[in-house]
Design an enzyme around this catalytic site. Structure first.
Site, PDB file in Angstrom:
ATOM      1  CB  CYS A  36      -0.945   0.008   1.198  1.00 20.90           C
ATOM      2  SG  CYS A  36      -0.084   0.038   2.775  1.00 20.90           S
ATOM      3  CB  CYS A 105      -3.529  -0.386   8.975  1.00 18.58           C
ATOM      4  SG  CYS A 105      -4.360  -0.449   7.373  1.00 18.58           S
TER       5      CYS A 105
HETATM    6 FE1  FES Z   1      -1.678  -0.023   4.251  1.00 14.61          FE
HETATM    7 FE2  FES Z   1      -3.360   1.161   5.837  1.00 14.61          FE
HETATM    8  S1  FES Z   1      -3.715   0.626   3.770  1.00 14.61           S
HETATM    9  S2  FES Z   1      -1.308   0.675   6.254  1.00 14.61           S
END
Ligand code: FES
Length: 149
Positions: A36, A105
């Protein structure tokens, strides 16, 4: 409630605790998730083995910010060794849950704390069992994004 976020997640996202950095920190850790692209940096101030101050900077999604905020709240004022026991599950529970797609996360928040503690141990000549930090360095590809934080 956006995307099934709890009130606590929204609260810590909109009003995150302990944002910022500590000058000349006793420990600092940075981790990123290559998929991400989110990055977290955690700073520690330690006195007599106690985390008297903890701050963070997160370049990432709402859950990354909320979990960093909660993680710093959970370890602040605690002995360093206790902070090392912080799990992403404890962070998620304290936030009343996270959507499944956002669990990583919270893993990032746990790892940012562990990375900062490892740095504290390393820079202060404190011996530790390397197994405590197993997997911390391998899983992450900081990539070029690390430069932008
Ligand atoms: Fe990767 Fe939140 S989407 S840390």
């Amino acid at each position: 409630m956006a995307m099934g976020y709890s009130d606590k997640v929204m609260d810590h996202f909109i009003n995150p605790r302990n944002v910022g950095e500590i000058e000349n920190p006793d420990g600092v850790g940075e981790v990123g998730n290559a998929k991400c692209g989110d990055i977290m940096k955690v700073y520690l101030r330690v006195e007599d083995g106690i985390l008297i101050d903890v701050k963070f900077k997160t370049f990432g999604c709402a859950s990354a910010i909320a979990t960093s905020s909660m993680a710093t709240e959970l370890i602040k004022g605690k002995p360093v060794a206790d902070a090392l026991e912080l799990t992403n599950r404890a962070v998620v529970e304290a936030l009343d849950g996270l959507p499944a797609v956002k669990m990583h996360c919270s893993v990032l928040a746990e790892e940012a704390v562990r990375s900062a503690i490892k740095n504290y141990y390393d820079t202060h000549g404190i011996a530790y069992n390397p197994a405590l930090f197993a997997g911390l360095d391998e899983e992450h590809d900081h990539g070029d994004l690390a430069e932008e934080v």
